[in-house]
Design an enzyme around this catalytic site. Sequence first.
Site, mmCIF file in Angstrom:
data_model
loop_
_atom_site.group_PDB
_atom_site.id
_atom_site.type_symbol
_atom_site.label_atom_id
_atom_site.label_comp_id
_atom_site.label_asym_id
_atom_site.label_seq_id
_atom_site.Cartn_x
_atom_site.Cartn_y
_atom_site.Cartn_z
ATOM 1 C CD GLU A 159 -2.856 -1.207 2.347
ATOM 2 O OE1 GLU A 159 -2.608 -0.317 3.489
ATOM 3 O OE2 GLU A 159 -3.600 -1.983 2.352
ATOM 4 C CD GLU A 264 -4.468 -7.959 1.909
ATOM 5 O OE1 GLU A 264 -5.554 -7.282 2.535
ATOM 6 O OE2 GLU A 264 -3.349 -7.604 1.903
HETATM 7 C C1 GLA Z 1 -4.742 -4.549 4.452
HETATM 8 C C2 GLA Z 1 -3.491 -5.358 4.703
HETATM 9 C C3 GLA Z 1 -4.192 -6.565 5.498
HETATM 10 C C4 GLA Z 1 -5.252 -6.669 6.553
HETATM 11 C C5 GLA Z 1 -6.409 -5.781 5.695
HETATM 12 C C6 GLA Z 1 -7.444 -5.697 6.770
HETATM 13 O O1 GLA Z 1 -5.690 -4.869 3.544
HETATM 14 O O2 GLA Z 1 -2.800 -5.480 3.665
HETATM 15 O O3 GLA Z 1 -2.747 -7.065 6.090
HETATM 16 O O4 GLA Z 1 -4.576 -5.824 7.555
HETATM 17 O O5 GLA Z 1 -5.913 -4.527 5.477
HETATM 18 O O6 GLA Z 1 -7.561 -6.722 7.875
#
Ligand code: GLA
Length: 370
Positions: A159, A264
Site C-alpha cells: 500500500e 486479500e
Molecule cells: C490490508 C492489509 C491486510 C489487513 C487488511 C485488513 O488490506 O494488507 O494485512 O490488515 O488490510 O484486515
Amino acid sequence: MKKITLSYLAAITVVTTACSTVSEPQEKTLKDLFPDYTLGAAINVRQSSGEDQVSDSIVLRHFNSIVPEDCMKHENIHPGKDQYYWDEADKFVQFGVDNGMQVIGHCLVWHSQQAPWLFVGDDGQQVTADELKARMKDHITTVVTRYKGKITGWDVVNEAIVEDGSYRNSLWYQILGEEFIPLAFQYAHEADPDLELYYNDYGMNVPGRREGVVRLIRQLKERGCRIDAVGLQSHMGMNRPDWDDFEASIQAYIAEGVDVQFTEVDMSALPSVTQGANIADTEEYRESLNPYKDALPDSVSVEWNARMTKFFEIVDKYKDHVKRVTAWGVTDRDSWKNDWPIKGRTDYCLWFDRNNQLKPFLQEKLDQAK
Ligand code: GLA
C-alpha cells in the site's frame, strides 16, 4: 482353524480396501476447481496454533496456500528495537510446512501496524534516513532469513501508492523518499535470492493507482530489482470494483512482464461507506448500516454470488499469469469486515458462511465437478 479364519479376514480386508480405492473417487475440494493457481486463505493465530479446529479442517481440505492475517506484521514480529517475537509467526510457518502448503509472508514494509519505536531515533527525535535504512535492512534480513526455504514469497511493500498515482505520504516516504521501495526489494532479495517478491495494494482498479503501480514496476525493473508479481488485494463490495477498470489494471500489470495475484479477496454484502481499504478510514456505527444482523436476504445473496462468479471469471481469463487467489479469512465469522470500517456489523464476505458451509456459487461448481 484359527489360522484359516485370520487369513480369511485378511483377504476380506484386502478386497474391501482395494474396492474402496477403486470405486470411490476422491471427493473434489475447492483447490481442485482451480488447478492453474494456488488457492489461499489468510489465517489468524487461533487457526495457525490449532485452537480453531473447525476452521483448520476447512483450510486443510480446501486450500493449498496460507498467508498470516497479522502475526508477521511489524508491530507483532518486531515489537522492540532489539526484540523480535517469533512464537506466532513460527507456528504459522510450521502449520504450512507440516501440511505441505505454500506459505506466503505478509508484509515487510507498510505504513500501518508498525511498532512505534520504528520511526523514533535514539535521541527521541524522528529517526534519520541512514538509521531508518539500517533498521529496514535489519528487519527484512532477519525476518526473511529466519524462514528461508519455507516461505515461497513475501509481500515486500504494502500500500505505498495512492489513488492519484503518487506515493503515500507515509513516514517511510517522508524520511527516505521513493527510494524506500527499491531498497526494500533489494534487501529482501539479498536475504534470500530464491524468494518471490511482491508489491501489494488495494483499490487497484483505480486508474491513477494503476498508472502509479506501472511506474513503480518499471522503476524497480530499471534498477535491476526482482519483482515477481503484483498483488491486487481485492477487498470488494456490491458496487465495486468497476470490472472494466479492474481488468484494465490486470492487463496493465501483465503487460509490464509481472504476474498478478489476488491476495486479500473478500466482498462485503453491506452498505458501503468507503471506497478503499485503508484501515485508518473508519465510521460510526448506525443501525441502518447493519441491515442483515440475522441473515442475508436471498436477493442479496443471489447478487453476491453472481458478483463473486464474475470475479472468478475475470481471474480465469488471465489464469496463465495468475499465481494465487487468496481469501482474506476462512469463514464469515472471522472476517475483519465485521468490524471495519464500522465496528460491530454482521457481514457476509467470504467463501464459507458462519456455519462453515460453502457459498452457493462454489458449492455448485463443486457439485458439477463430482
Ligand atoms: C490490508 C492489509 C491486510 C489487513 C487488511 C485488513 O488490506 O494488507 O494485512 O490488515 O488490510 O484486515
